[in-house]
Motif scaffolding. Structure first.
Motif, PDB file in Angstrom:
ATOM      1  N   MET B   1       0.844  -1.192   0.000  1.00 36.31           N
ATOM      2  CA  MET B   1       0.000   0.000   0.000  1.00 36.31           C
ATOM      3  C   MET B   1       0.878   1.240   0.000  1.00 36.31           C
ATOM      4  SD  MET B   1      -3.195  -0.685   2.500  1.00 36.31           S
ATOM      5  CE  MET B   1      -2.272  -1.160   3.948  1.00 36.31           C
ATOM      6  N   LYS B   2       0.861   1.909  -1.097  1.00 39.09           N
ATOM      7  CA  LYS B   2       1.696   3.094  -1.187  1.00 39.09           C
ATOM      8  C   LYS B   2       0.939   4.295  -0.628  1.00 39.09           C
ATOM      9  CE  LYS B   2       4.594   5.281  -4.483  1.00 39.09           C
ATOM     10  NZ  LYS B   2       3.826   6.294  -5.176  1.00 39.09           N
ATOM     11  N   VAL B   3       1.666   5.079   0.170  1.00 39.01           N
ATOM     12  CA  VAL B   3       1.031   6.270   0.737  1.00 39.01           C
ATOM     13  C   VAL B   3       0.856   7.306  -0.359  1.00 39.01           C
ATOM     14  CG1 VAL B   3       1.293   8.123   2.388  1.00 39.01           C
ATOM     15  CG2 VAL B   3       2.054   5.826   2.973  1.00 39.01           C
ATOM     16  N   LYS B   4      -0.351   7.854  -0.432  1.00 35.28           N
ATOM     17  CA  LYS B   4      -0.623   8.845  -1.469  1.00 35.28           C
ATOM     18  C   LYS B   4      -0.731  10.232  -0.855  1.00 35.28           C
ATOM     19  CE  LYS B   4      -2.036   6.209  -5.181  1.00 35.28           C
ATOM     20  NZ  LYS B   4      -2.165   6.452  -6.597  1.00 35.28           N
ATOM     21  N   ARG B 213      -6.901  -3.895   9.811  1.00 35.45           N
ATOM     22  CA  ARG B 213      -8.100  -4.710   9.976  1.00 35.45           C
ATOM     23  C   ARG B 213      -8.967  -4.662   8.717  1.00 35.45           C
ATOM     24  NH1 ARG B 213     -11.259  -3.656  15.264  1.00 35.45           N
ATOM     25  NH2 ARG B 213     -12.358  -5.496  14.515  1.00 35.45           N
ATOM     26  N   ILE B 214      -9.101  -3.471   8.171  1.00 37.54           N
ATOM     27  CA  ILE B 214      -9.913  -3.382   6.951  1.00 37.54           C
ATOM     28  C   ILE B 214      -9.271  -4.183   5.835  1.00 37.54           C
ATOM     29  CG2 ILE B 214     -10.772  -1.818   5.175  1.00 37.54           C
ATOM     30  CD1 ILE B 214     -11.150   0.253   7.258  1.00 37.54           C
ATOM     31  N   LYS B 215      -7.962  -4.102   5.783  1.00 31.61           N
ATOM     32  CA  LYS B 215      -7.258  -4.831   4.729  1.00 31.61           C
ATOM     33  C   LYS B 215      -7.537  -6.327   4.838  1.00 31.61           C
ATOM     34  CE  LYS B 215      -2.683  -5.063   3.065  1.00 31.61           C
ATOM     35  NZ  LYS B 215      -1.295  -4.831   3.491  1.00 31.61           N
ATOM     36  N   LYS B 216      -7.511  -6.830   6.058  1.00 31.13           N
ATOM     37  CA  LYS B 216      -7.767  -8.249   6.262  1.00 31.13           C
ATOM     38  C   LYS B 216      -9.176  -8.612   5.817  1.00 31.13           C
ATOM     39  CE  LYS B 216      -4.684  -9.752   9.878  1.00 31.13           C
ATOM     40  NZ  LYS B 216      -4.615  -8.935  11.078  1.00 31.13           N
TER      41      LYS B 216
END
Ligand code: SF4
Ligand code: SF4
Lengths: 358, 494
Positions: B1-4, B213-216
């Motif tokens: 996940m790249k920080v934007k 958590r959302i990613k999971k």
């Protein structure tokens, strides 16, 4: 504090009531604002940044403190008199104009008034300081409409004016600085022994002054320009607190370095080696404190890169190829004049014209 | 996940009075007054009369032919008045309802946690009937005219919990416990009704736990991406989110919906689930009370229509203060406390009104002063900054320091435009992108000369429109004409 408030309130009423003094009200207002800040409140946004012009200017002055103290140390307490004359006469012009124009008095002069003495030779007669600062403020700033509108750096205008008007003085005013002990802190002025500045030495005799004496200021030069460690510290401080845009000093110094590096390889007689160039004359002072004056520098960021690089190129060329060994001043003045054009160019490229058909 | 992130902007440091992770329920007011236009959508005519008995959750205004969403009564009781009131500079009809005995909340028919069995049409109806479809700037598209585009035209759906404002509703509170799962369900519902849409979730990068958590929970999702973003103000604006996340240019002056993008915030997505999964009409908001003038900075669950007076009673500290809606930079003043809370409230901010002069104000060390420059001690410490309404300096001519261009999120040069505004208001201003300005007011904030750039630009824009300048003129040179044909809602191009 309350006491001061009372005095100010009374004076304010008095100034407002007295017809003869009425026009001096801006001066009173400026003093009042200086001490007590503002009582205005925001509309939108509901909060404001704590920074204001007073703080902006104060920080430049703080950054100049090391150079100023060093100036006193090297050239005696007379330096303080020079600074006082500069503030007094420059302030007078400023007040006169604000009263005549019925405009508020602004803070910009606080910085000019200190920078001007620091770029003068130590042996300068006081009357010449007065002439210089009056000319600089008048023709460098007021004719353009005051703070924020000036094209040229007022301190530089004054300096260049006196050096062109009284050239004969400028060869004899480079006194040898005090060195060691309490130095000039307990003396009024150095003896009348004058010597050539490092840049002149190089020009006439190809003699390179040692780097350490350049760094610490034991070689002669203008009052505030020689203590280069202090100037570097002050400049870096200003960059850290975001008052000075790092782009200008960086591109300025870098282009001086690069150009003189190659110049020195091919024409060693004309161009001094890069490190010597960086550490001599008013380069560091100019790069950190004068070229970066936001009002006279370009507004666009890409413009600032161009501005800095051109400054460096001009400086090296002036120093190497002309008789004006102190090329920084002329370079900055010249580029001040060019800055609006650089801005226009960048803006033209960035914001395309809307064709009338659209 | 790249920080934007985007260029420009300014990361606001922590101001004093951030809402704590505590939530309470506001007690029922004795009466509510419900504005007939809330969120996105036009004003509706009330379908009830004075004297009518209404129940909690009952629809009291609805018009299927207008771009709008229905409005509900938030209490059970009797309609006592229907009158026009000035509400945020608009004359709006308000229905006043006297609270009576509560007979429970009317549930929406057909709502079920097994919503995936429902046809799209039914889900959209639930969203519409619950009023949820009016949330956020452009509403949530359904087949019931709730936004300017339909759900099948949505190409990108951006959901954001950026928290780039000075005060933000706590994500930890919004997504606490079951709510996190509801949130995920909400996303799924939206994905179902917008089949073509790619979903982009932008989250404050500092909320690592929730992000993980959302990613999971979303590993199996297709057409779904999560972006951690730097919470720089004004990242939460549509105009800034779209270029940052999608790399697309934004049609400034128009809405994201014009290019097929819908932007929603976390609360809206939660409400989506509550409507479809639980059948709850939109009659409540979680509002956070922020700023040093509150005795306690908490979140509070409040019924739509509750007057501010009731909500803020005994919660404010003594002394003059300014009450602001939603944003410290752009929010409206809430001067009239008799006006009600509506669906769009998310923060109520109270900061001390300070016209007090300070001795040598400019020379303070500034442990509690926020500044874009680093000239205050606060830059080196993590102390909370104290906001107040003092100007903190006098207006001066611009010194061309360039701060305003540096922070402007849409890469225009506010001081340049201001200079041209002084020369006269004409089409020239379009060239320098005046209509790109999204009125974030950041430039005014950072200016050391205290030039009121934001206001000058806004006034000039209004004048320009008055003299007949078309906003689209400034978009034309920046966009391909081909793309223009696809613009929905943009009519006058030439
Ligand atoms: S921030 Fe203010 S002083 Fe600086 S360039 Fe912009 S308008 Fe001028
Ligand atoms: S208010 Fe407009 S001009 Fe100023 S920073 Fe925001 S977008 Fe840029």
């Amino acid at each position: 504090m309350k006491f001061l408030r009372k005095i100010l309130d009374e004076t304010g009423k008095f100034v407002k009531k007295t017809p003869a003094l009425k026009r001096l009200y801006p001066v009173f207002e400026a003093t009042d604002e200086f001490f007590f800040g503002t009582d205005k409140t925001t509309i939108l946004p509901h909060v404001m940044d704590g920074m204001d012009i007073k703080r902006y200017m104060s920080f430049v002055i703080i950054a100049l403190v090391p150079a100023t103290i060093a100036g006193v140390y090297f050239y005696g307490l007379r330096v303080l008199a020079v600074i006082a004359v500069s503030y007094a006469f420059g302030g007078l012009v400023e007040v006169t104009f604000s009263v005549c124009r019925r405009k508020p008095l602004y803070e910009g002069f606080l910085v000019t008034g200190l920078i001007f003495p620091l770029i003068l030779p130590p042996g300068i007669p006081l009357w010449m300081v007065a002439i210089g600062v009056v000319f600089g403020t008048l023709f460098g700033k007021e004719v353009f409409g005051g703070t924020g509108r000036n094209i040229f750096n007022p301190a530089l205008v004054g300096r260049v004016f006196i050096s062109l008007a009284f050239p004969e003085f400028f060869t004899t005013m480079w006194q040898k600085p005090f060195w060691g002990g309490l130095g000039g802190l307990i003396k009024f002025a150095p003896d009348a022994v004058t010597s050539a500045t490092p840049l002149v030495n190089f020009k006439s005799a190809h003699f390179l002054t040692g780097y350490s004496s350049l760094l610490f200021g034991s070689a002669p030069g203008s009052i505030g320009e020689t203590f280069r460690i202090g100037i570097l510290l002050g400049g870096i401080f200003l960059i850290i607190v975001k008052i000075v845009d790092w782009r200008i000093p960086l591109s300025f110094l870098a282009s001086v370095f690069i150009l003189s590096f190659f110049g020195n390889i091919f024409y060693p007689n004309e161009f001094a080696p890069p490190l010597f160039q960086l550490l001599s004359g008013g380069l560091l002072f100019g790069a950190f404190f004068m070229a970066t004056d936001p009002v006279t520098a370009p507004l666009t960021f890409s413009g600032r890169w161009i501005y800095g690089s051109l400054l460096g190129i001009l400086t090296v060329l002036f120093r190497g190829l002309t008789g004006f060994v102190e090329g920084v001043m002329f370079a900055i003045l010249l580029m001040n004049a060019v800055a609006p054009f650089i801005d226009n160019l960048i803006i033209d490229i960035r914001f395309k014209k809307i064709s009338s058909s659209a | 996940m790249k920080v934007k992130t985007f260029s420009g902007g300014y990361k606001l440091k922590r101001f004093q009075g951030q809402p704590q992770d505590k939530i309470i329920e506001c007690d029922l007011p004795s009466e509510v007054s419900i504005p007939m236009s809330q969120g996105f959508g036009s004003e509706l005519l009330p379908s009830v009369k004075v004297g009518d008995k209404v129940s909690r959750g009952q629809i009291i205004a609805c018009d299927d032919n207008k771009t709008s969403s229905p409005i509900h009564s938030s209490v059970s009781g009797i309609v006592t008045a229907i009158e026009k009131k000035n509400y945020f500079k608009r004359e709006l009809t308000m229905v006043t309802i006297k609270t009576g005995a509560d007979d429970g909340c009317l549930k929406l028919e057909g709502a079920t946690v097994r919503w995936d069995k429902l046809p799209n049409k039914k889900i959209e109806e639930l969203l519409y009937k619950s009023g949820v479809s009016s949330l956020d700037r452009e509403g949530i598209p359904t087949s019931f005219k709730t936004s300017i585009i339909g759900p099948e035209a949505v190409e990108d759906l951006i959901i954001h919990g950026v928290g780039s404002e000075a005060y933000n509703t706590s994500l930890d509170i919004l997504l606490a416990g079951r709510n996190l799962y509801n949130f995920i369900e909400g996303i799924k519902i939206l994905m179902k009704i917008m089949p073509k849409a790619k979903v982009h979730l932008a989250f404050n990068k500092e909320k690592k736990k929730i992000l993980e958590r959302i990613k999971k929970l979303t590993t199996k999702f297709t057409n779904f991406s999560i972006y951690p973003v730097v919470p720089k103000y004004p990242q939460g604006y549509d105009e800034v989110l779209v270029p940052t996340l999608l790399g697309k240019r934004f049609p400034y002056g128009y809405s994201a919906a014009n290019i097929g993008i819908v932007v929603l915030n976390i609360q809206a997505v939660l409400k989506v689930f509550e409507a479809v999964g639980q059948g709850k009409p939109l009659i409540e908001r979680i509002v956070s009370l922020c700023g040093p003038s509150f005795k306690e900075n908490i979140h509070i669950k409040v019924r739509v229509g509750t007057s501010l007076e009731h909500l803020l009673k005994d919660r404010l500290k003594d002394g003059p203060c300014r009450i602001i809606l939603n944003s410290l930079f752009t929010g409206a003043n809430l001067n009239n406390l008799s006006l009600p809370v509506n669906r769009t409230y998310s923060q109520i901010i109270a900061i001390p009104e300070s016209s007090q002069r300070h001795f040598l104000a400019f020379a303070r060390a500034g442990m509690h002063t926020d500044s874009f420059s680093r000239t205050f001690l606060s830059a080196a410490t993590t102390t909370k900054k104290i906001p107040n309404t003092n100007m903190r300096g006098d207006e001066r001519p611009c010194i061309q320091c360039g701060y305003c261009s540096e922070v402007c999120p849409v890469a225009i040069m506010p001081t340049l435009i201001d200079r041209y505004i002084k020369l006269g208001i004409n089409e020239n201003l379009l060239r320098y992108g005046i209509f790109n300005c999204i009125e974030c007011n950041l430039c005014t904030y950072v200016c050391p000369s205290k030039v009121l750039l934001g206001q000058h630009l806004k006034a000039a824009k209004i004048k320009l429109i008055e003299i007949g300048c078309d906003q689209s003129l400034c978009i034309v040179p920046r966009f391909d004409f081909k793309e223009f044909d696809e613009y929905k809602g943009v009519k006058k191009l030439r």
